[in-house]
Design a protein around this motif. Structure first.
Motif, PDB file in Angstrom:
ATOM      1  N   ALA A 174       0.941  -1.008  -0.300  1.00  0.00           N
ATOM      2  CA  ALA A 174       0.042   0.385   0.290  1.00  0.00           C
ATOM      3  C   ALA A 174       0.591   1.064  -0.220  1.00  0.00           C
ATOM      4  O   ALA A 174       1.072   2.088   1.337  1.00  0.00           O
ATOM      5  CB  ALA A 174      -0.695  -0.053   1.174  1.00  0.00           C
ATOM      6  N   ALA A 175       1.357   1.901  -1.189  1.00  0.00           N
ATOM      7  CA  ALA A 175       2.210   2.521  -1.148  1.00  0.00           C
ATOM      8  C   ALA A 175       1.982   3.162  -2.195  1.00  0.00           C
ATOM      9  O   ALA A 175       1.925   2.691  -3.528  1.00  0.00           O
ATOM     10  CB  ALA A 175       3.570   2.327  -1.121  1.00  0.00           C
ATOM     11  N   SER A 176       2.541   4.382  -2.372  1.00  0.00           N
ATOM     12  CA  SER A 176       2.380   5.579  -3.559  1.00  0.00           C
ATOM     13  C   SER A 176       3.212   5.244  -4.829  1.00  0.00           C
ATOM     14  O   SER A 176       4.455   3.602  -4.919  1.00  0.00           O
ATOM     15  CB  SER A 176       2.506   6.881  -3.433  1.00  0.00           C
ATOM     16  N   HIS A 177       3.390   5.625  -5.763  1.00  0.00           N
ATOM     17  CA  HIS A 177       4.811   5.254  -6.973  1.00  0.00           C
ATOM     18  C   HIS A 177       5.991   5.741  -6.260  1.00  0.00           C
ATOM     19  O   HIS A 177       6.486   4.843  -7.383  1.00  0.00           O
ATOM     20  CB  HIS A 177       4.233   7.349  -7.973  1.00  0.00           C
ATOM     21  N   VAL A 178       6.295   5.969  -5.755  1.00  0.00           N
ATOM     22  CA  VAL A 178       7.565   6.391  -4.596  1.00  0.00           C
ATOM     23  C   VAL A 178       7.825   4.884  -4.125  1.00  0.00           C
ATOM     24  O   VAL A 178       7.990   5.161  -2.508  1.00  0.00           O
ATOM     25  CB  VAL A 178       8.173   7.748  -4.805  1.00  0.00           C
ATOM     26  N   SER A 179       7.126   4.165  -3.706  1.00  0.00           N
ATOM     27  CA  SER A 179       7.390   3.004  -2.779  1.00  0.00           C
ATOM     28  C   SER A 179       8.438   2.538  -2.771  1.00  0.00           C
ATOM     29  O   SER A 179       8.473   2.178  -1.410  1.00  0.00           O
ATOM     30  CB  SER A 179       6.078   1.683  -3.375  1.00  0.00           C
ATOM     31  N   MET A 180       9.603   2.601  -3.542  1.00  0.00           N
ATOM     32  CA  MET A 180      11.087   2.275  -2.311  1.00  0.00           C
ATOM     33  C   MET A 180      11.603   3.274  -1.922  1.00  0.00           C
ATOM     34  O   MET A 180      12.336   3.369  -0.822  1.00  0.00           O
ATOM     35  CB  MET A 180      11.838   1.994  -4.142  1.00  0.00           C
ATOM     36  N   VAL A 181      10.808   4.277  -1.451  1.00  0.00           N
ATOM     37  CA  VAL A 181      11.273   5.604  -1.051  1.00  0.00           C
ATOM     38  C   VAL A 181      10.272   5.933   0.363  1.00  0.00           C
ATOM     39  O   VAL A 181      10.829   5.491   1.380  1.00  0.00           O
ATOM     40  CB  VAL A 181      10.812   7.289  -1.551  1.00  0.00           C
ATOM     41  N   SER A 182       9.446   5.241   0.374  1.00  0.00           N
ATOM     42  CA  SER A 182       7.979   4.861   1.394  1.00  0.00           C
ATOM     43  C   SER A 182       8.412   3.803   1.702  1.00  0.00           C
ATOM     44  O   SER A 182       7.692   3.457   3.258  1.00  0.00           O
ATOM     45  CB  SER A 182       6.549   6.164   0.955  1.00  0.00           C
ATOM     46  N   HIS A 183       8.040   2.468   1.361  1.00  0.00           N
ATOM     47  CA  HIS A 183       8.092   1.895   1.844  1.00  0.00           C
ATOM     48  C   HIS A 183       9.485   0.225   1.092  1.00  0.00           C
ATOM     49  O   HIS A 183       8.795  -0.470   0.629  1.00  0.00           O
ATOM     50  CB  HIS A 183       6.882   0.893   1.345  1.00  0.00           C
ATOM     51  N   PRO A 184      10.654   0.612   1.471  1.00  0.00           N
ATOM     52  CA  PRO A 184      11.565  -0.008   1.165  1.00  0.00           C
ATOM     53  C   PRO A 184      12.122  -1.291   1.684  1.00  0.00           C
ATOM     54  O   PRO A 184      12.462  -1.777   0.218  1.00  0.00           O
ATOM     55  CB  PRO A 184      12.847   1.103   1.672  1.00  0.00           C
ATOM     56  N   GLU A 185      10.877  -1.360   2.233  1.00  0.00           N
ATOM     57  CA  GLU A 185      11.282  -3.395   2.588  1.00  0.00           C
ATOM     58  C   GLU A 185      11.061  -4.224   2.084  1.00  0.00           C
ATOM     59  O   GLU A 185      10.913  -5.142   1.574  1.00  0.00           O
ATOM     60  CB  GLU A 185      10.866  -3.481   4.471  1.00  0.00           C
ATOM     61  N   THR A 186       9.644  -3.434   0.875  1.00  0.00           N
ATOM     62  CA  THR A 186       9.084  -4.152   0.131  1.00  0.00           C
ATOM     63  C   THR A 186      10.515  -4.172  -1.093  1.00  0.00           C
ATOM     64  O   THR A 186      10.288  -5.801  -1.885  1.00  0.00           O
ATOM     65  CB  THR A 186       7.771  -3.676  -0.807  1.00  0.00           C
ATOM     66  N   ALA A 187      10.402  -3.136  -1.892  1.00  0.00           N
ATOM     67  CA  ALA A 187      11.256  -3.508  -2.636  1.00  0.00           C
ATOM     68  C   ALA A 187      12.791  -3.907  -2.442  1.00  0.00           C
ATOM     69  O   ALA A 187      13.499  -4.860  -3.404  1.00  0.00           O
ATOM     70  CB  ALA A 187      12.374  -2.154  -3.133  1.00  0.00           C
ATOM     71  N   LEU A 188      13.164  -3.679  -1.219  1.00  0.00           N
ATOM     72  CA  LEU A 188      14.373  -4.727  -0.851  1.00  0.00           C
ATOM     73  C   LEU A 188      14.405  -6.484  -1.423  1.00  0.00           C
ATOM     74  O   LEU A 188      15.403  -6.998  -0.900  1.00  0.00           O
ATOM     75  CB  LEU A 188      15.520  -4.480   0.765  1.00  0.00           C
ATOM     76  N   ALA A 189      13.016  -6.857   0.122  1.00  0.00           N
ATOM     77  CA  ALA A 189      12.070  -7.968  -0.143  1.00  0.00           C
ATOM     78  C   ALA A 189      12.272  -8.564  -1.956  1.00  0.00           C
ATOM     79  O   ALA A 189      12.924  -9.937  -2.292  1.00  0.00           O
ATOM     80  CB  ALA A 189      11.367  -8.201   0.306  1.00  0.00           C
ATOM     81  N   ALA A 190      11.965  -7.901  -2.579  1.00  0.00           N
ATOM     82  CA  ALA A 190      12.313  -7.881  -4.415  1.00  0.00           C
ATOM     83  C   ALA A 190      13.540  -8.500  -4.513  1.00  0.00           C
ATOM     84  O   ALA A 190      13.398  -9.504  -6.055  1.00  0.00           O
ATOM     85  CB  ALA A 190      11.184  -7.264  -4.841  1.00  0.00           C
ATOM     86  N   ILE A 191      14.152  -7.684  -4.213  1.00  0.00           N
ATOM     87  CA  ILE A 191      16.460  -7.496  -4.555  1.00  0.00           C
ATOM     88  C   ILE A 191      15.891  -8.880  -4.375  1.00  0.00           C
ATOM     89  O   ILE A 191      17.277  -9.769  -4.901  1.00  0.00           O
ATOM     90  CB  ILE A 191      16.664  -5.612  -4.736  1.00  0.00           C
ATOM     91  N   ARG A 192      16.655  -9.058  -3.252  1.00  0.00           N
ATOM     92  CA  ARG A 192      16.905 -10.003  -2.093  1.00  0.00           C
ATOM     93  C   ARG A 192      16.084 -11.326  -3.311  1.00  0.00           C
ATOM     94  O   ARG A 192      17.027 -12.009  -3.451  1.00  0.00           O
ATOM     95  CB  ARG A 192      16.509  -9.558  -0.651  1.00  0.00           C
ATOM     96  N   ALA A 193      15.283 -11.174  -2.999  1.00  0.00           N
ATOM     97  CA  ALA A 193      15.230 -12.553  -3.830  1.00  0.00           C
ATOM     98  C   ALA A 193      15.074 -13.212  -4.864  1.00  0.00           C
ATOM     99  O   ALA A 193      15.525 -13.613  -5.093  1.00  0.00           O
ATOM    100  CB  ALA A 193      13.144 -12.849  -3.603  1.00  0.00           C
ATOM    101  N   ALA A 194      15.651 -12.350  -5.862  1.00  0.00           N
ATOM    102  CA  ALA A 194      16.236 -12.651  -7.844  1.00  0.00           C
ATOM    103  C   ALA A 194      17.501 -12.637  -6.896  1.00  0.00           C
ATOM    104  O   ALA A 194      17.899 -13.621  -8.051  1.00  0.00           O
ATOM    105  CB  ALA A 194      15.649 -10.639  -8.267  1.00  0.00           C
ATOM    106  N   VAL A 195      17.904 -11.784  -6.091  1.00  0.00           N
ATOM    107  CA  VAL A 195      19.392 -12.445  -6.018  1.00  0.00           C
ATOM    108  C   VAL A 195      19.029 -13.954  -5.900  1.00  0.00           C
ATOM    109  O   VAL A 195      20.167 -14.832  -6.232  1.00  0.00           O
ATOM    110  CB  VAL A 195      20.483 -12.076  -4.487  1.00  0.00           C
TER     111      VAL A 195
END
Length: 243
Positions: free
Chosen positions: A219-240
Motif C-alpha cells: 500500500a504505497a504511492s509511485h515512489v514505494s521504494m522511498v516510502s516502503h523500501p522493505e518491499t523493494a528490498l525483499a524483491a531484490i533479495r529474492a531475485a539475487v
C-alpha cells in the motif's frame, strides 16, 4: 545459484527523480555486503538511455547483475538488458514493463493516470534544453503534482525536496517505441504500489502478469521504494537468491 556477494545490483531511477530515490535501498543492500551501483539515467530518449546503461554495465560490472528499475527506469532496463548478457534478473519497482513497439504514453493511455491529461500544461513545466531536436523540450512536474500524485505518502519536507531536485525528462523519452524486451529471456520480479497514481495499479498488474514476473504488492504511492523500501528490498533479495 551464485554467491550473493559476487553479484552486482544496479539501481536505475526514473523520470523526475535521481539516484537519491534509492538511498534507503542502497544503504540496506550495502550493509548486506552487496556491490551496489546507482548510475544516472539520462532521460533523453529510450534508445539513448538504454544504450548508455548498457555501456555502463559493460564497463562497470563483471559477473552476474540484478538490474532494478523504477518507473521509466523499467523501460530502460527492459531495453538495456537485451545487449547486456551478464544481467541475470530484472526487478521492476512501480515500473513500466513495455513490450516491443510500445511507448510509455501508449501504456498510460486511458488508464486514469494522473499524468494522462488532455492539457499537459496543467501538470508540467516545459523548458528548452541545448541540443534538443526541433520542437522537443524537457518537462518538470509542477510542485502540486509531486505533492498530490507522485509522492503523496512521503512527508511534506520530502515532497518539497523532490519538487526542487527532480531530474526532468525529455518529451522524447515517453514517446519512443520500446525494443525487444529482456523480460522474455530473463526472470523478473515486480513490486506494485497499490496506491500509485502515476502508473495505476491495474496497469502495473497487467504489465507484471504479461512479463511473468513474481509480484509483491504494498500500500504505497509511485515512489514505494522511498516510502516502503522493505518491499523493494525483499524483491531484490529474492531475485539475487534465485539466480
Amino acid at each position: 545459484m551464485t554467491d550473493a556477494t559476487k553479484q552486482t545490483i544496479v539501481l536505475v531511477h526514473g523520470a523526475w527523480a535521481d539516484g537519491s530515490s534509492w538511498d534507503a535501498v542502497t544503504r540496506a543492500l550495502q550493509a548486506d555486503g552487496y556491490t551496489v551501483l546507482v548510475p544516472p539515467n539520462l532521460l533523453r530518449g529510450l534508445a539513448d538511455d538504454a544504450a548508455y546503461l548498457a555501456a555502463f554495465l559493460a564497463q562497470r560490472t563483471s559477473g552476474p547483475v540484478v538490474l532494478v528499475g523504477h518507473s521509466y527506469g523499467g523501460a530502460v532496463i527492459t531495453n538495456a538488458a537485451t545487449s547486456a548478457p551478464n544481467v541475470a534478473a530484472l526487478v521492476y519497482v512501480n515500473a513500466f514493463i513495455p513490450d516491443e513497439g510500445e511507448t510509455v504514453v501508449q501504456i498510460l493511455d486511458g488508464s486514469g493516470s494522473a499524468l494522462a491529461v488532455e492539457d499537459p500544461t496543467t501538470i508540467f513545466d516545459f523548458v528548452a534544453y541545448p541540443g534538443a531536436p526541433e520542437g522537443v523540450v524537457e518537462v518538470f512536474l509542477k510542485p502540486e503534482v509531486v505533492h498530490a500524485s507522485f509522492a503523496p505518502d512521503l512527508s511534506d519536507a520530502d515532497r518539497w525536496t523532490i519538487a526542487a531536485s527532480q531530474r526532468p525528462a525529455s518529451l522524447i523519452a515517453n514517446v519512443t517505441p520500446s525494443g525487444e524486451p529482456a523480460w522474455r529471456t530473463r526472470p523478473s520480479w515486480a513490486v506494485i504500489g497499490t496506491d500509485d497514481l502515476v502508473i495505476p495499479v491495474a496497469v502495473l498488474r497487467r504489465l507484471a502478469e504479461r512479463a511473468g514476473s513474481t509480484v509483491s504488492e504494498v500500500a504505497a504511492s509511485h515512489v514505494s521504494m522511498v516510502s516502503h523500501p522493505e518491499t523493494a528490498l525483499a524483491a531484490i533479495r529474492a531475485a539475487v537468491a534465485a539466480v
